[in-house]
Motif scaffolding. Structure first.
Motif, PDB file in Angstrom:
ATOM      1  N   VAL A  83       0.841  -1.203   0.000  1.00 29.08           N
ATOM      2  CA  VAL A  83       0.000   0.000   0.000  1.00 29.08           C
ATOM      3  C   VAL A  83       0.879   1.256   0.000  1.00 29.08           C
ATOM      4  O   VAL A  83       0.607   2.217  -0.723  1.00 29.08           O
ATOM      5  N   ASN A  84       1.952   1.232   0.772  1.00 30.28           N
ATOM      6  CA  ASN A  84       2.876   2.378   0.812  1.00 30.28           C
ATOM      7  C   ASN A  84       3.488   2.674  -0.554  1.00 30.28           C
ATOM      8  O   ASN A  84       3.679   3.834  -0.923  1.00 30.28           O
ATOM      9  N   ARG A  85       3.809   1.617  -1.301  1.00 30.08           N
ATOM     10  CA  ARG A  85       4.497   1.791  -2.587  1.00 30.08           C
ATOM     11  C   ARG A  85       3.554   2.048  -3.755  1.00 30.08           C
ATOM     12  O   ARG A  85       3.994   2.422  -4.844  1.00 30.08           O
ATOM     13  N   PHE A  86       2.277   1.848  -3.539  1.00 33.06           N
ATOM     14  CA  PHE A  86       1.321   1.856  -4.641  1.00 33.06           C
ATOM     15  C   PHE A  86       1.314   3.192  -5.395  1.00 33.06           C
ATOM     16  O   PHE A  86       1.310   3.223  -6.631  1.00 33.06           O
ATOM     17  N   ASP A  87       1.322   4.296  -4.667  1.00 32.11           N
ATOM     18  CA  ASP A  87       1.253   5.615  -5.319  1.00 32.11           C
ATOM     19  C   ASP A  87       2.404   5.838  -6.287  1.00 32.11           C
ATOM     20  O   ASP A  87       2.233   6.416  -7.363  1.00 32.11           O
ATOM     21  N   SER A  88       3.590   5.386  -5.926  1.00 33.32           N
ATOM     22  CA  SER A  88       4.748   5.603  -6.793  1.00 33.32           C
ATOM     23  C   SER A  88       4.720   4.699  -8.016  1.00 33.32           C
ATOM     24  O   SER A  88       5.213   5.066  -9.087  1.00 33.32           O
ATOM     25  N   LEU A  89       4.113   3.526  -7.906  1.00 29.59           N
ATOM     26  CA  LEU A  89       4.043   2.590  -9.020  1.00 29.59           C
ATOM     27  C   LEU A  89       2.857   2.869  -9.936  1.00 29.59           C
ATOM     28  O   LEU A  89       2.926   2.629 -11.144  1.00 29.59           O
ATOM     29  N   TYR A  90       1.778   3.375  -9.362  1.00 33.78           N
ATOM     30  CA  TYR A  90       0.553   3.660 -10.129  1.00 33.78           C
ATOM     31  C   TYR A  90       0.065   5.069  -9.789  1.00 33.78           C
ATOM     32  O   TYR A  90      -0.983   5.245  -9.153  1.00 33.78           O
ATOM     33  N   PRO A  91       0.814   6.086 -10.188  1.00 29.37           N
ATOM     34  CA  PRO A  91       0.520   7.463  -9.763  1.00 29.37           C
ATOM     35  C   PRO A  91      -0.818   7.998 -10.248  1.00 29.37           C
ATOM     36  O   PRO A  91      -1.351   8.935  -9.658  1.00 29.37           O
ATOM     37  N   GLY A  92      -1.389   7.413 -11.284  1.00 36.18           N
ATOM     38  CA  GLY A  92      -2.662   7.917 -11.791  1.00 36.18           C
ATOM     39  C   GLY A  92      -3.880   7.268 -11.166  1.00 36.18           C
ATOM     40  O   GLY A  92      -5.011   7.617 -11.531  1.00 36.18           O
ATOM     41  N   LEU A  93      -3.654   6.359 -10.225  1.00 40.37           N
ATOM     42  CA  LEU A  93      -4.765   5.619  -9.642  1.00 40.37           C
ATOM     43  C   LEU A  93      -4.946   5.951  -8.162  1.00 40.37           C
ATOM     44  O   LEU A  93      -3.977   6.278  -7.470  1.00 40.37           O
ATOM     45  N   PRO A  94      -6.173   5.836  -7.668  1.00 36.40           N
ATOM     46  CA  PRO A  94      -6.404   6.088  -6.234  1.00 36.40           C
ATOM     47  C   PRO A  94      -5.896   4.929  -5.393  1.00 36.40           C
ATOM     48  O   PRO A  94      -5.860   3.780  -5.848  1.00 36.40           O
ATOM     49  N   HIS A  95      -5.503   5.228  -4.166  1.00 43.29           N
ATOM     50  CA  HIS A  95      -5.119   4.150  -3.256  1.00 43.29           C
ATOM     51  C   HIS A  95      -6.369   3.517  -2.656  1.00 43.29           C
ATOM     52  O   HIS A  95      -7.478   4.052  -2.771  1.00 43.29           O
ATOM     53  N   VAL A  96      -6.193   2.372  -2.026  1.00 41.98           N
ATOM     54  CA  VAL A  96      -7.318   1.698  -1.388  1.00 41.98           C
ATOM     55  C   VAL A  96      -7.814   2.524  -0.210  1.00 41.98           C
ATOM     56  O   VAL A  96      -7.119   3.410   0.291  1.00 41.98           O
ATOM     57  N   ALA A  97      -9.028   2.213   0.233  1.00 46.16           N
ATOM     58  CA  ALA A  97      -9.621   2.982   1.329  1.00 46.16           C
ATOM     59  C   ALA A  97      -9.067   2.589   2.690  1.00 46.16           C
ATOM     60  O   ALA A  97      -8.983   3.422   3.604  1.00 46.16           O
ATOM     61  N   ALA A  98      -8.693   1.313   2.840  1.00 48.07           N
ATOM     62  CA  ALA A  98      -8.283   0.842   4.167  1.00 48.07           C
ATOM     63  C   ALA A  98      -7.516  -0.469   4.058  1.00 48.07           C
ATOM     64  O   ALA A  98      -7.591  -1.183   3.054  1.00 48.07           O
ATOM     65  N   ILE A  99      -6.796  -0.763   5.119  1.00 46.46           N
ATOM     66  CA  ILE A  99      -6.242  -2.094   5.356  1.00 46.46           C
ATOM     67  C   ILE A  99      -7.066  -2.698   6.490  1.00 46.46           C
ATOM     68  O   ILE A  99      -7.236  -2.080   7.537  1.00 46.46           O
ATOM     69  N   CYS A 100      -7.575  -3.903   6.273  1.00 50.48           N
ATOM     70  CA  CYS A 100      -8.425  -4.559   7.272  1.00 50.48           C
ATOM     71  C   CYS A 100      -7.733  -5.810   7.785  1.00 50.48           C
ATOM     72  O   CYS A 100      -7.356  -6.688   7.002  1.00 50.48           O
ATOM     73  N   ALA A 101      -7.564  -5.895   9.122  1.00 46.14           N
ATOM     74  CA  ALA A 101      -6.857  -7.024   9.716  1.00 46.14           C
ATOM     75  C   ALA A 101      -7.362  -7.254  11.137  1.00 46.14           C
ATOM     76  O   ALA A 101      -8.207  -6.510  11.649  1.00 46.14           O
ATOM     77  N   TYR A 102      -6.838  -8.288  11.757  1.00 44.13           N
ATOM     78  CA  TYR A 102      -7.182  -8.553  13.152  1.00 44.13           C
ATOM     79  C   TYR A 102      -6.519  -7.518  14.068  1.00 44.13           C
ATOM     80  O   TYR A 102      -5.458  -6.964  13.741  1.00 44.13           O
ATOM     81  N   PRO A 103      -7.115  -7.267  15.254  1.00 48.18           N
ATOM     82  CA  PRO A 103      -6.602  -6.220  16.140  1.00 48.18           C
ATOM     83  C   PRO A 103      -5.164  -6.412  16.609  1.00 48.18           C
ATOM     84  O   PRO A 103      -4.473  -5.431  16.904  1.00 48.18           O
ATOM     85  N   CYS A 104      -4.703  -7.649  16.659  1.00 46.96           N
ATOM     86  CA  CYS A 104      -3.341  -7.881  17.143  1.00 46.96           C
ATOM     87  C   CYS A 104      -2.289  -7.295  16.209  1.00 46.96           C
ATOM     88  O   CYS A 104      -1.126  -7.138  16.596  1.00 46.96           O
ATOM     89  N   PHE A 105      -2.695  -6.950  14.973  1.00 43.28           N
ATOM     90  CA  PHE A 105      -1.753  -6.378  14.004  1.00 43.28           C
ATOM     91  C   PHE A 105      -1.880  -4.855  13.874  1.00 43.28           C
ATOM     92  O   PHE A 105      -1.171  -4.249  13.077  1.00 43.28           O
ATOM     93  N   THR A 106      -2.766  -4.254  14.646  1.00 46.33           N
ATOM     94  CA  THR A 106      -3.069  -2.835  14.468  1.00 46.33           C
ATOM     95  C   THR A 106      -1.856  -1.949  14.701  1.00 46.33           C
ATOM     96  O   THR A 106      -1.564  -1.040  13.909  1.00 46.33           O
ATOM     97  N   LYS A 107      -1.166  -2.182  15.786  1.00 43.67           N
ATOM     98  CA  LYS A 107      -0.020  -1.340  16.114  1.00 43.67           C
ATOM     99  C   LYS A 107       1.040  -1.424  15.025  1.00 43.67           C
ATOM    100  O   LYS A 107       1.636  -0.407  14.623  1.00 43.67           O
TER     101      LYS A 107
END
Length: 307
Positions: A83-107
């Motif tokens: 997700v961090n690299r997406f803008d540089s590889l696809y500059p004409g496209l919008p990034h995703v709205a969110a990353i969804c995961a279990y709470p233990c990975f939030t931090k």
């Protein structure tokens, strides 16, 4: 005997409270009515929405999801870095709205995510079953927010709902919304387990009155996940609730979204019923893992396996 009478009176009052809310809505919806309405939208609207602009919008609505038993810190970090690299590889496209995961990975996600405007969505409250103590659900939700979650997805207590215990359903959702405060909270109805369109609409309305900011179709862990018909019924509930209360509620189809056309159908239903006012990433999210690469490939005109 007096204690029994008081308890019966209390239960009657409780039942009446929810009956009064639901009586304001049309719950007498038939399978034929819903299927016919969905077919009409597909025939009349899907072709006009099969455009590059719509596909880019759908990409911007995706909550990139990993909710696997085998998830590791390494796999979640790798997804975040993509997700961090997406803008540089696809500059004409919008990034995703969110990353969804279990709470233990939030931090980990919060410390690694470098893109402004990408939410951190956590599934909380004993996902996917919702079968635990309310105290456990509130603690898990509070910890997720403390670690950096900016969206919370909880699961409707389906067993309680099917037993007719609307009070427990309402109180659970309301209590978790109090924990969330200003953090948007989605309530997953698990539509495939509810046993019909009347129940889907009832569950959506109870969730909204209890404090849901979005209603979501499914966990993706059951045999039946999102369907065009369930999304249609949920959109109708959102519309009617907005007419009566003035409160705008979002929608998140999730589970079993396997093709770009699936997403366009959901978009078409959403747009047809709710209109332009809802057509932003603030009100429309899609929970998926596989759809992201499919949309990206379709937009770019070549097969891409980036995510």
């Amino acid at each position: 005997m007096e204690i029994i009478k008081k308890d019966l009176n209390r239960q009657t009052n409780i039942t009446s409270k929810y009956d009064r809310i639901l009586a304001e809505y049309n719950l007498d919806i038939t399978d034929e009515e819903v299927k016919s309405a969905v077919k009409k939208i597909i025939v009349e609207r899907v072709a006009e929405n099969d455009t590059l602009e719509v596909k880019k919008f759908l990409l911007s609505c995706i909550e990139l999801t990993s909710l696997r038993t085998i998830d590791t810190e390494e796999s979640i970090l790798a997804m975040t870095e993509k997700v961090n690299r997406f803008d540089s590889l696809y500059p004409g496209l919008p990034h995703v709205a969110a990353i969804c995961a279990y709470p233990c990975f939030t931090k980990l996600i919060a410390e690694s995510l470098e893109v402004d405007g990408v939410d951190i969505t956590n599934v909380c409250g004993s996902f996917p079953s919702s079968q635990t103590f309310l105290e456990v659900k509130t603690i898990e939700t509070a910890l997720a927010i403390k670690d950096g979650a900016t969206h919370i997805d909880i699961v409707l207590p389906v067993g309680k709902f099917l037993s007719g215990d609307y009070e427990s359903v309402f109180d659970t959702i309301s209590e978790l919304k109090q924990i969330c405060g200003e953090i948007p909270m989605k309530v997953i109805l698990e539509t495939g387990d509810l046993g019909g369109f009347r129940n889907i609409k009832t569950a959506a309305l109870l969730s909204m009155y209890a404090g849901a900011d979005y209603v979501k179709t499914s966990t993706g862990k059951e045999k039946i996940s999102a369907t065009p018909e369930s999304v249609y019924v949920m959109c109708q509930a959102i519309k009617e609730y907005h007419v009566k209360t003035g409160v705008q509620i979002g929608l998140k189809p999730a589970g079993g979204i396997n093709t770009v056309m699936d997403a366009i159908i959901y978009y078409s239903i959403f747009k047809e019923i709710l209109g332009e006012k809802w057509l932003t990433t603030d009100w429309f999210r899609i929970g998926t893992s596989r759809l992201t690469n499919l949309l990206l490939s379709d937009i770019e005109g070549r097969e891409i396996e980036y995510f």
